[in-house]
Enzyme design. Structure first.
Site, PDB file in Angstrom:
ATOM      1  N   SER A   1     -12.794  55.325  70.091  1.00 22.69           N
ATOM      2  CA  SER A   1     -13.977  55.282  70.246  1.00 22.69           C
ATOM      3  C   SER A   1     -14.490  56.139  71.421  1.00 22.69           C
ATOM      4  O   SER A   1     -14.012  57.309  71.758  1.00 22.69           O
ATOM      5  CB  SER A   1     -14.811  54.081  70.161  1.00 22.69           C
ATOM      6  OG  SER A   1     -16.121  54.211  69.920  1.00 22.69           O
TER       7      SER A   1
ATOM      8  N   GLU B   1     -13.323  60.825  63.635  1.00 22.85           N
ATOM      9  CA  GLU B   1     -14.074  59.526  62.854  1.00 22.85           C
ATOM     10  C   GLU B   1     -15.146  59.108  63.680  1.00 22.85           C
ATOM     11  O   GLU B   1     -15.651  59.581  64.678  1.00 22.85           O
ATOM     12  CB  GLU B   1     -12.725  58.366  62.856  1.00 22.85           C
ATOM     13  CG  GLU B   1     -12.467  57.917  64.159  1.00 22.85           C
ATOM     14  CD  GLU B   1     -13.401  56.990  64.811  1.00 22.85           C
ATOM     15  OE1 GLU B   1     -13.903  55.970  64.099  1.00 22.85           O
ATOM     16  OE2 GLU B   1     -13.706  56.936  66.113  1.00 22.85           O
TER      17      GLU B   1
ATOM     18  N   HIS C   1     -12.735  52.737  63.509  1.00 20.68           N
ATOM     19  CA  HIS C   1     -13.412  51.700  63.879  1.00 20.68           C
ATOM     20  C   HIS C   1     -13.365  50.608  62.463  1.00 20.68           C
ATOM     21  O   HIS C   1     -13.789  49.631  62.439  1.00 20.68           O
ATOM     22  CB  HIS C   1     -14.876  52.108  63.937  1.00 20.68           C
ATOM     23  CG  HIS C   1     -15.268  52.617  65.187  1.00 20.68           C
ATOM     24  ND1 HIS C   1     -14.957  53.833  65.500  1.00 20.68           N
ATOM     25  CD2 HIS C   1     -15.858  52.191  66.170  1.00 20.68           C
ATOM     26  CE1 HIS C   1     -15.532  54.029  66.734  1.00 20.68           C
ATOM     27  NE2 HIS C   1     -15.948  52.995  67.279  1.00 20.68           N
TER      28      HIS C   1
END
Length: 336
Positions: free
Chosen positions: A114, A237, A305
């Site tokens: 992330s 992503e 995630h």
């Protein structure tokens, strides 16, 4: 770029814990401690960074203290790996202050996902050290009641060399994006059947794998901390974004010339995506933005995630066979 690899992580090694952005250890203390205990059960010693017990609204501590936390663990010769507690929004603030030269001399496994994309790509760009887009302490190792078995397997395959390259990574049979309040969670997340990975554009290519969280890239893409993507396989992503935001982010890569330089594209599952009732899919949008760019593309990949997620070692050579929905790691990410 000259590549550097850290040594294989072994039982008995020490893992340093950093909190470079959000203050998850303070807000979710039980889950944080469960994550640390998971690593201890796996045979590792834990050295907590000094920001683990700090909280300043949206972040753990000041830029100075968060940078010092990372450098202190870089300087600690006992530390063989550094893993982030969670992401957040501001890891890019730390990029000018990391001691990259010392990290070249004493390479360590550096892992997170992330928002930690900024640190992973920044370190790779400045040192050539393979970094690892993989599990974080609170969301992953701290899962209730424990780290998902497949998540544990994927971690051990890459950083403990339980699998030796070359090998084709598997498509997990089940996955989840279920959200349960971490403060009250008292059951396992519900897993659902995996639809598999999807070929959006056929073909195959080999190259260094580089990438991370798409939204985070906007915070440093035009800087010296963003590595060259020429002839690479890019993976992206995202989480909790909508179609409009994705058009902006994907177009950011387009206008930056990224799609003109890469040899292939891997798109991860998007956690809780909002299509805003658009009369087209996210795949349609990607193809619209790409235009005439003709590269192999695979989507719906288990990275980031959603869980379980594969560990992607940034910088290693891989083969992307989009036609057959395969990703093969061509080299080990750590040294014996």
């Amino acid at each position: 770029m000259y590549m550097i690899k850290a040594k294989t992580l072994k039982q008995g090694d020490s893992i340093g814990i950093i909190t470079p952005s959000a203050a998850a250890p303070v807000k979710f203390k039980a889950r944080y401690n469960r994550g640390l205990n998971q690593l201890r059960k796996m045979g590792f010693h834990i050295i907590e960074g000094k920001c683990s017990n700090k909280s300043q609204a949206y972040r753990s501590s000041t830029i100075k203290e968060r940078s010092e936390e990372i450098n202190e663990l870089i300087y600690n010769k006992k530390v063989k790996a550094i893993i982030s507690t969670i992401g957040g929004a501001n890891s890019n603030s730390l990029l000018p202050y990391i001691d990259y030269e010392h990290l070249k001399k004493d390479p360590k496994i550096f892992m997170g996902y992330s928002d930690v994309t900024a640190l992973l790509l920044g370190i790779y760009a400045k040192t050539g050290l393979t970094t690892f887009y993989g599990p974080a302490i609170v969301p992953s190792f701290g899962e209730f009641p424990e780290l998902l078995p497949k998540g544990k397997e994927y971690f051990e395959n890459v950083v403990q060399l339980n699998r030796r390259a070359p090998y084709t990574i598997e498509i997990p049979e089940y996955w989840t994006e279920e959200m349960i309040d971490w403060s009250t969670q008292d059951r396992e997340k519900q897993m659902v059947q995996n639809d598999g990975w999807k070929c959006l554009k056929p073909g195959s290519a080999t190259g260094r794998i580089i990438g991370g969280n798409l939204n985070t890239m906007s915070g440093f893409i035009a800087s010296d901390y963003f590595p060259s993507v020429k002839d690479s396989i890019l993976f992206i992503e995202d989480s909790f974004k909508d179609m409009a935001t994705q058009e902006r982010s994907l177009s950011m890569l387009k206008v930056a010339g990224v799609f003109d330089e890469i040899k292939g594209l891997i798109v991860g599952k998007h956690e809780h995506f909002d299509d805003l009732n658009s009369p087209f899919t996210i795949e349609d949008l990607l193809l619209e933005i790409l235009g005439d760019t003709n590269i192999p593309i695979i989507t719906n990949v288990d990275i980031g995630h959603t869980f379980p997620s594969h560990v992607f070692p940034i910088g290693i050579g891989i083969e992307l066979d989009a036609s057959n929905g395969c990703i093969t790691f061509l080299e080990d990410a750590v040294m014996e």
